[in-house]
Write an enzyme that holds these catalytic residues in place. Structure first.
Site, mmCIF file in Angstrom:
data_model
loop_
_atom_site.group_PDB
_atom_site.id
_atom_site.type_symbol
_atom_site.label_atom_id
_atom_site.label_comp_id
_atom_site.label_asym_id
_atom_site.label_seq_id
_atom_site.Cartn_x
_atom_site.Cartn_y
_atom_site.Cartn_z
ATOM 1 N N GLU A 6 0.857 -1.188 0.000
ATOM 2 C CA GLU A 6 0.000 0.000 0.000
ATOM 3 C C GLU A 6 0.892 1.236 0.000
ATOM 4 O O GLU A 6 1.917 1.265 0.674
ATOM 5 C CB GLU A 6 -0.907 -0.006 1.242
ATOM 6 C CG GLU A 6 -1.829 1.209 1.338
ATOM 7 C CD GLU A 6 -2.799 1.130 2.532
ATOM 8 O OE1 GLU A 6 -3.251 0.017 2.890
ATOM 9 O OE2 GLU A 6 -3.093 2.198 3.108
ATOM 10 N N GLU A 64 -14.341 6.960 7.070
ATOM 11 C CA GLU A 64 -13.637 6.024 6.203
ATOM 12 C C GLU A 64 -14.633 4.945 5.808
ATOM 13 O O GLU A 64 -15.141 4.228 6.679
ATOM 14 C CB GLU A 64 -12.443 5.396 6.936
ATOM 15 C CG GLU A 64 -11.685 4.369 6.092
ATOM 16 C CD GLU A 64 -10.721 3.502 6.901
ATOM 17 O OE1 GLU A 64 -11.125 2.933 7.938
ATOM 18 O OE2 GLU A 64 -9.555 3.394 6.489
HETATM 19 N N1 GLN Z 1 -6.802 -5.527 2.742
HETATM 20 C C1 GLN Z 1 -7.920 -5.139 3.560
HETATM 21 C C2 GLN Z 1 -9.156 -4.953 2.683
HETATM 22 O O1 GLN Z 1 -9.440 -5.789 1.923
HETATM 23 C C3 GLN Z 1 -7.620 -3.914 4.387
HETATM 24 C C4 GLN Z 1 -6.488 -4.092 5.351
HETATM 25 C C5 GLN Z 1 -6.043 -2.836 6.020
HETATM 26 O O2 GLN Z 1 -5.734 -1.859 5.376
HETATM 27 N N2 GLN Z 1 -6.010 -2.795 7.300
HETATM 28 O O3 GLN Z 1 -9.843 -3.968 2.745
HETATM 29 MG MG MG Z 2 -4.328 2.087 4.975
HETATM 30 MG MG MG Z 3 -4.329 -1.226 4.009
HETATM 31 MG MG MG Z 4 -7.807 2.427 6.060
#
Ligand code: GLN
Ligand code: MG
Ligand code: MG
Ligand code: MG
Length: 445
Positions: A195, A334
């Site tokens: 990410e 969010e």
């Molecule tokens: N990968 C997760 C999802 O599918 C999110 C995980 C995270 O960012 N804590 O949304």
């Molecule tokens: Mg994040």
């Molecule tokens: Mg994440």
């Molecule tokens: Mg997040």
């Protein structure tokens, strides 16, 4: 403005830009481009570049196929990976116009702009900060992606477990040169998953940024011999790729974040609570935008940090809507169901429209869900009135068709194009005979 154009011309000269890529997106958010030489710039900025709208998914029928591209000067960027001593290429993101110069109603950028303008009339500007996750896979000798993840690292693990660190660094450098403000990056929970977070901005700029981000991540990954994917659930039994969307409204009249109220026990305003209520009320009818693929619904299952129930909470990560702890100017909601295969223009427009509808109707948010929803029994869920998100693309298409948000945001023309594309996709999946069925049934029955 003239001076903005002059600045662009200056950069074209100093960086020896020879080619200009005029980019736009189709109804799936897929990037398209036509390339012109930089000498054409004056005609290009007048919106004189024509293309065949009937060859773009969801645009025009063959008998009315001429459409034009109008570059957004704000989106000008030299492409760092093309830069040589005396040569480079640049791009513009464009709006799509009709032959008479009016905005084409089937263009996702125009559609988001319309939602942004309507919010402005109500006194709000919309800020969006998304978190896009992706996987890096190995490529085979024909250059096709394999199912082999690039590393065995896990959440927040550093090198040498994290083999993607150099790739993320190069993505960071590239995006920074293109004008992004990058805030953070990390190895995600699943093997080969990453990410990178860029700074929030107004909704249109952010949708443009999400589009650019996906393109740059794939481009840079390829330079490392890897293949990046934003597919929602590429590996069975592992976390999928989310695109959490952080959103807030800014009250233009008082010049303040409209979600913040220090006198409330959670320091959230009435506007914030009603926005949350609007999201929860409308979410079934906009998941076909935020979660557009057959595969999206394989991510929305219990146990992988992705939501499957319609609830909100100020901290609970099993809830669909979470309120991050930041208050004051950073107060935001969010929403955790969206995935990065979504067309960001439709996703942000529909989320904003749903929330703002809640504000206009002063909807009341239900009670906050503090406990872990994944561990609740069916009876407990029912008692608390917690409902499921749609569990298949088929269900979400139906909810989109019967809900208010799709027509309100896309208008009839674009909505019908989207529904028919998605219905075809669902039908094709529904009648396919899969490996899973053959394994399970062929020998036994
Ligand atoms: N990968 C997760 C999802 O599918 C999110 C995980 C995270 O960012 N804590 O949304
Ligand atoms: Mg994040
Ligand atoms: Mg994440
Ligand atoms: Mg997040």
């Amino acid at each position: 403005t003239v001076s903005q154009l002059e600045t662009i011309k200056e950069e074209i000269k100093t960086k020896h830009v020879e080619l200009l890529h005029l980019q736009f997106v189709d109804i799936e958010g897929t990037l398209k481009q036509v390339t012109v030489t930089a000498e054409q710039l004056d005609d290009v900025v007048e919106g004189e570049t024509m293309f065949d709208g009937s060859s773009i998914t969801g645009f025009t029928p063959i008998n009315k196929s001429d459409l034009y591209l109008l570059p957004d000067l704000n989106s000008f960027a030299v492409l760092p990976w093309t830069e040589e001593a005396d040569y480079s290429e640049a791009r513009f993101l464009c709006s799509v116009t009709n032959p008479d110069g009016s905005l084409f109603e089937g263009d996702p950028r125009n559609i988001l702009k319309k939602t942004v303008d309507e919010a402005k009339e109500k006194g709000f500007s919309i800020n969006v900060g998304p978190e896009l996750e992706f996987f890096l896979f190995e490529a085979d000798d024909k250059g096709q992606p394999t199912q082999q993840v690039h590393d065995k690292g896990g959440y927040f693990e550093p090198a040498p477990y994290d083999l993607g660190e150099r790739v993320r660094l190069e993505i960071y450098k590239t995006l920074k040169k293109m004008g992004f403000t990058i805030e953070a990056s990390h190895h995600e929970v699943a093997q080969g998953q990453h990410e990178i977070n860029f700074k929030f901005d107004d909704a249109l700029t952010t949708a443009d940024n999400a589009t650019t981000f996906k393109w740059v991540v794939k481009t840079v990954a390829q330079q490392f011999g890897l293949r990046a994917t934003f597919m929602p659930k590429p590996v069975f039994g592992e976390n999928g790729n989310g695109m959490h969307v952080n959103m807030s409204l800014f009250d233009e009249k008082v010049g303040k974040n409209a979600f913040y109220d220090e006198s409330d026990s959670r320091e959230l305003s009435e506007t914030a609570y009603s926005f949350i209520a609007g999201l929860l009320h409308h979410v079934p009818s906009f998941v076909a935008f935020t979660n557009p693929l057959v595969n999206s619904y394989k991510r929305l299952v219990p146990g992988y940090e992705a939501p499957c129930y319609i609830a909100w909470s100020s901290s609970n990560r099993s809830a669909l809507v979470r309120i991050p702890a930041t208050r004051g100017a950073g107060t935001r909601v969010e929403i955790r169901c969206p995935d990065p295969s979504a067309n960001p223009y439709y996703a942000y427009a529909s989320i904003a429209a749903a929330g703002i509808d809640g504000v206009e109707k002063s909807l009341q948010a239900p009670a906050e869900t503090v406990d872990d929803i994944f561990s609740m029994s069916d009876e407990e869920l029912e008692e608390r009135g917690i409902e499921n998100l749609p569990t298949t693309l088929g269900e979400s298409i139906q909810a989109l068709e019967s809900g208010e948000i799709g027509k309100k945001v896309l208008g009839e023309y674009a909505l019908n194009e989207y529904l028919s594309l998605k219905q075809d996709e669902w039908d094709s999946y529904r009648i396919a005979v899969t490996e899973w069925e053959l394994d399970r049934y062929q020998a036994k029955f």
